[in-house]
Each structure stands twice: as C-alpha cells, then as structure tokens.
Design a protein around this motif. Sequence first.
Motif, PDB file in Angstrom:
ATOM      1  N   HIS A 133      31.193 -19.013  26.237  1.00 21.85           N
ATOM      2  CA  HIS A 133      32.254 -19.194  25.254  1.00 21.85           C
ATOM      3  C   HIS A 133      32.646 -17.880  24.580  1.00 21.85           C
ATOM      4  O   HIS A 133      31.793 -17.100  24.143  1.00 21.85           O
ATOM      5  N   PRO A 135      33.637 -15.851  21.461  1.00 20.63           N
ATOM      6  CA  PRO A 135      33.193 -16.138  20.098  1.00 20.63           C
ATOM      7  C   PRO A 135      34.199 -16.964  19.296  1.00 20.63           C
ATOM      8  O   PRO A 135      35.391 -16.666  19.275  1.00 20.63           O
ATOM      9  N   TYR A 136      33.676 -17.987  18.635  1.00 21.53           N
ATOM     10  CA  TYR A 136      34.459 -18.937  17.845  1.00 21.53           C
ATOM     11  C   TYR A 136      33.776 -19.100  16.496  1.00 21.53           C
ATOM     12  O   TYR A 136      32.613 -18.678  16.318  1.00 21.53           O
ATOM     13  N   LEU A 139      29.837 -19.836  16.164  1.00 23.42           N
ATOM     14  CA  LEU A 139      29.016 -19.437  17.314  1.00 23.42           C
ATOM     15  C   LEU A 139      27.697 -18.802  16.889  1.00 23.42           C
ATOM     16  O   LEU A 139      26.650 -19.097  17.469  1.00 23.42           O
ATOM     17  N   GLU A 142      25.375 -21.554  15.903  1.00 24.34           N
ATOM     18  CA  GLU A 142      24.995 -22.470  16.977  1.00 24.34           C
ATOM     19  C   GLU A 142      24.210 -21.784  18.086  1.00 24.34           C
ATOM     20  O   GLU A 142      23.303 -22.384  18.672  1.00 24.34           O
ATOM     21  N   PHE A 143      24.529 -20.543  18.392  1.00 24.63           N
ATOM     22  CA  PHE A 143      23.811 -19.830  19.446  1.00 24.63           C
ATOM     23  C   PHE A 143      22.511 -19.206  18.947  1.00 24.63           C
ATOM     24  O   PHE A 143      21.492 -19.255  19.637  1.00 24.63           O
ATOM     25  N   ARG A 191      34.698 -23.920  23.299  1.00 22.86           N
ATOM     26  CA  ARG A 191      34.276 -24.476  22.021  1.00 22.86           C
ATOM     27  C   ARG A 191      35.199 -23.948  20.919  1.00 22.86           C
ATOM     28  O   ARG A 191      35.403 -22.738  20.787  1.00 22.86           O
ATOM     29  N   GLU A 321      22.541 -21.983  23.789  1.00 20.38           N
ATOM     30  CA  GLU A 321      23.836 -21.871  24.459  1.00 20.38           C
ATOM     31  C   GLU A 321      24.089 -23.073  25.363  1.00 20.38           C
ATOM     32  O   GLU A 321      25.205 -23.611  25.428  1.00 20.38           O
ATOM     33  N   VAL A 324      25.164 -26.098  23.427  1.00 25.45           N
ATOM     34  CA  VAL A 324      26.595 -26.080  23.129  1.00 25.45           C
ATOM     35  C   VAL A 324      27.387 -26.606  24.318  1.00 25.45           C
ATOM     36  O   VAL A 324      28.306 -27.418  24.170  1.00 25.45           O
TER      37      VAL A 324
END
Length: 397
Positions: A133, A135-136, A139, A142-143, A191, A321, A324
């Motif tokens: 993904h 980067p959002y 991230l 979540e990562f 994402r 990861e 996700v």
Amino acid sequence: MEKLDGFRTCGAHVAVFNVPMAGHVVPTLGLVRELVERGHRVSYAVTAEFASQVRAVGAEPVLYEVPPQDEAPEDMAQGVTRVLGVNLGALPQLEAAFAEDRPDVVLYDVYAWTGPLLAARWDVPVVQLAPTHIPYDGLVQEFFGLEDISAIPGFPQLAQALASFGVPGGVHALTLAPPRCIAFFPESFQRRARTVRAGEAHWVGPLIGDRSFQGSWRAPAGGGTVVYVSLGSQFNRRPDFYRTCVEALAGPGRHLVLSVGAEVAAAGLGPLPEGVEVHAHVPQMDVLAAASVFVTHGGMGSVMEALSVGVPMVVVPQMAEQRVNATQVRELGLGVHLPREEATARALREAVTAVAGDEDIAASLAGMRCRIEEAGGAVAAAQVVEKVLADRPMSTR
C-alpha cells in the motif's frame, strides 16, 4: 498516458534498486521486461539469489552482498530497521558499482533507500515502486504500531544518511509522501486511497508476465479439486500450521498443494495421506490457475496473483502488513480473514468450504479481475517511467 515513441527509440539507462525479498523483486519483473523491450538498458541492484530472475527479463544484475539473514521479525518496525542495515551495507558497494555508469533514472522499492540516496547524489529523477500500500492515513499505526514513523529504531541513521546525500524532506517525505509512485495493484485495493499523499500515484495492477524461470506444475489427472496453501517466502517456518492444513483439507475428491519453504520441506511434515503434495517452492501462477481456494498469508504479491485468476482466499496473516491486506480482502468480498490464532483444523475446513461455494465472493472476484485488467499493467508502468525521462531537465540528459 500517451506513448513517448520519439524518446523511447533513443533508449535510456534505468537503474532499479531492490531489497533481497521475493515479494519485492518478483512484482517488478514485468516492468523491467517491458522497459527492456522498449529499448532501454536496465541495471538491477539486488543480491545473487535473484540474479537469474533479473537476467530472465533482460536486465543486468548489479550485485551487492548482505550478511546471512534469519527469518524476518514479525514486528515490522524491527524488520524495517534490519532492512535499513541491509541498505547501509549495500550503499558503498552500489556507489562503486555505478561510479562509471550513472543511470538516467532510478526506480526503487519502498524499502530500497540506496536508490533515492544515490539518485540525489547523481541528480537524477526517482520513481518509487510499491509492492504494498502507498502510505495512507493510519498506515504508521496499522503497520508499525507507532504514532510517528520517526520512532522506528534505526531511522535516526536513515535521517543522517538522507541529510548527507541531500535528499530533501527527511524520513517523513521519503517514506510517507514520495514524489511519484508506481503501485503493483489496482487503486480499488489500496487502503484508504483518498488519503494517499504521494505527489503522483499510479496504480497499474500486478505485472504477471512469463514466469517460466520458476518451472512448471500441472494438476494430476483425476486428482480432484485443488486447494493451495502457502505462507510466502518470509514467514513460512510453520510446520504445525501446515500439519493442521493437511488434517483439515486432505481427503477424497481434493488435491492439496503446500508450498512450505526450504527448511520445512527438508525436515518434512511426517506421513502424508494420498492427494497431498509438499514442496519447498512451486510455480505459484500454475498452481493458482488450477486452484479452487488459496489459503495464504496475505502478502500483496500472492493476493494479487490470486485475484488475477479469480481464486477466492482464506487469509491467515502472519504480521501487520498482511493483516491490512486480509482486512481489504474481507471488506471487498474477495475471501475471508482467519486470524492465525483461530486457524484450527475445523475453522480452516469451514472457511475453505465457505469461500469455494460463495456466489457473492465469485462476483466480487470477477469485478476485481476487470479492474486489474483496466489498470494498465506493464505498459502503463513503463509509460510513467518514460514520462519522467522525457521531463528531465536538459542538463541531466
């Protein structure tokens, strides 16, 4: 994007920088082949284990050495810190290798920071290659389980290197807002796509070309429905999980294929019932083409390969990861997310049976296959690179 035929006939020197991980190298090979076929010369910086794959698509390997590596840590912050060490060790090797052969453009994996470091020194443009993904918002949490990416151990070293080589923006700009990025999956799988901050984001879908270098596989005649199990190349030392899969999924009318990595394959899983194959590695696209269900760790490359042929998934992620990706698979109706701690024989059996017969999942898979085909693939990716080459200041040509 229009084709840049006039520039393409001149050719250019394209340098690709990558980390020594199959899930990062394999997605790039279709782009490399396309660039070579368009008349460009491609140098590919990677370790010796991937040299034959790089040569198979027409590029010239530029090899660097790394110390022996154990299985990657599940904690991604620790894993990225280790990858940073690989980068810093490779940096002087690659600077010397390219000293008399400066490229016209640098393509670099999201974790191959030698690329932008050397590109800044050479004053040539860069394009990030994203096998995961872009980067959002969210991230980092979540990562990595962190509030700020600068808290990753080892990133002070990266910040020092960026400053020394003249890369602007520090670690935040480099890792969270790349100037231009090619992602090897469709935008519909990204994402939180609306929060992506890359200057240019090009989601071209998976680039699945000729994989003959991986060998071949064919389902046995009369072997029954094929179910494929793999935990990828990084987190596959899980013999108890594979035995649970055999217990859950082997049986009459079903052919079970397990890709378990070299270490587990060498040790063996004990006596196996009829209709079960265990391999260190398999030509994954061949197996997926015959499979009715894929039990997977949820690495982006494996997920995209399954989606490209419309195979429903039971995703058993091994790290953040992949969790996700599992969330995306579930939310997009492409399969189910089965947390590792819940992956009993009964749960696996029920999940595989459920996704194999779900008409809604089949419809979602068909829609995703269409979006993958529409994403543009290797041609779209190569056009991004050629546009960057064409837009270079005259002084760098």
